[in-house]
Design a protein around this motif. Sequence first.
Motif, PDB file in Angstrom:
ATOM      1  N   ILE A   8       1.159  -1.034  -0.251  1.00  0.00           N
ATOM      2  CA  ILE A   8       0.377   0.219  -0.010  1.00  0.00           C
ATOM      3  C   ILE A   8       0.846   1.044  -0.146  1.00  0.00           C
ATOM      4  CG2 ILE A   8      -2.008   1.011   1.290  1.00  0.00           C
ATOM      5  CD1 ILE A   8      -2.798  -1.220   2.733  1.00  0.00           C
ATOM      6  N   ASN A   9       0.736   1.606  -0.921  1.00  0.00           N
ATOM      7  CA  ASN A   9       1.623   2.788  -1.272  1.00  0.00           C
ATOM      8  C   ASN A   9       1.062   4.166  -0.004  1.00  0.00           C
ATOM      9  OD1 ASN A   9       3.537   1.093  -1.753  1.00  0.00           O
ATOM     10  ND2 ASN A   9       2.649   1.781  -4.088  1.00  0.00           N
ATOM     11  N   LEU A  90      -3.914   3.099  -2.865  1.00  0.00           N
ATOM     12  CA  LEU A  90      -2.811   3.239  -3.860  1.00  0.00           C
ATOM     13  C   LEU A  90      -2.164   1.910  -3.576  1.00  0.00           C
ATOM     14  CD1 LEU A  90      -1.837   6.777  -4.781  1.00  0.00           C
ATOM     15  CD2 LEU A  90      -3.751   5.720  -5.391  1.00  0.00           C
ATOM     16  N   VAL A  91      -2.661   0.958  -4.417  1.00  0.00           N
ATOM     17  CA  VAL A  91      -1.401   0.060  -4.420  1.00  0.00           C
ATOM     18  C   VAL A  91       0.049  -0.136  -5.189  1.00  0.00           C
ATOM     19  CG1 VAL A  91      -3.390  -0.862  -3.108  1.00  0.00           C
ATOM     20  CG2 VAL A  91      -3.063  -1.245  -5.433  1.00  0.00           C
ATOM     21  N   ASP A  92       0.978  -0.888  -5.252  1.00  0.00           N
ATOM     22  CA  ASP A  92       1.629  -1.369  -6.894  1.00  0.00           C
ATOM     23  C   ASP A  92       0.903  -2.146  -7.150  1.00  0.00           C
ATOM     24  OD1 ASP A  92       2.301  -3.809  -5.096  1.00  0.00           O
ATOM     25  OD2 ASP A  92       4.585  -2.951  -5.194  1.00  0.00           O
ATOM     26  N   ASN A  93       0.658  -3.171  -7.040  1.00  0.00           N
ATOM     27  CA  ASN A  93       0.069  -4.429  -8.115  1.00  0.00           C
ATOM     28  C   ASN A  93      -1.381  -4.921  -7.445  1.00  0.00           C
ATOM     29  OD1 ASN A  93      -0.531  -7.280  -8.917  1.00  0.00           O
ATOM     30  ND2 ASN A  93       1.818  -7.487  -8.810  1.00  0.00           N
ATOM     31  N   ALA A  94      -2.885  -3.964  -8.231  1.00  0.00           N
ATOM     32  CA  ALA A  94      -3.976  -4.222  -8.176  1.00  0.00           C
ATOM     33  C   ALA A  94      -4.510  -5.458  -8.085  1.00  0.00           C
ATOM     34  CB  ALA A  94      -4.362  -3.142  -8.924  1.00  0.00           C
TER      35      ALA A  94
END
Length: 108
Positions: A8-9, A90-94
């Motif tokens: 989670i970014n 916001l995530v790096d790999n949905a």
Amino acid sequence: MTKNTYSINGFNHCEFYVSNAKQTAHFYHSTMGFKPIAYQGLETGCRDRVSYVLNQNNINLVITSPLEKGTAIGTHIDKHGDGIKDVSFLVDNAENAWKETISFVRRS
């Protein structure tokens, strides 16, 4: 507990389901300094709901009300009252985030 395969970014937005979106958006604007940045409603061709998007720094709020009786939004408000319906990150790999979330929900 297993390690997540995604990170989670950050925070994207919260969506509130409320009985009066215009009044709620005005409250957040006038008392807390949120700036209106987007609108969806009858004037934009949306017939079942009205939404205001407000922003302050990195915080986005979506304030939504139903325009018709019997919708999922109205039913939710009738059952739970005004409040947060959705939180988005916001995530790096949905794809991995979705798969892990679905897997967790099924186990619960």
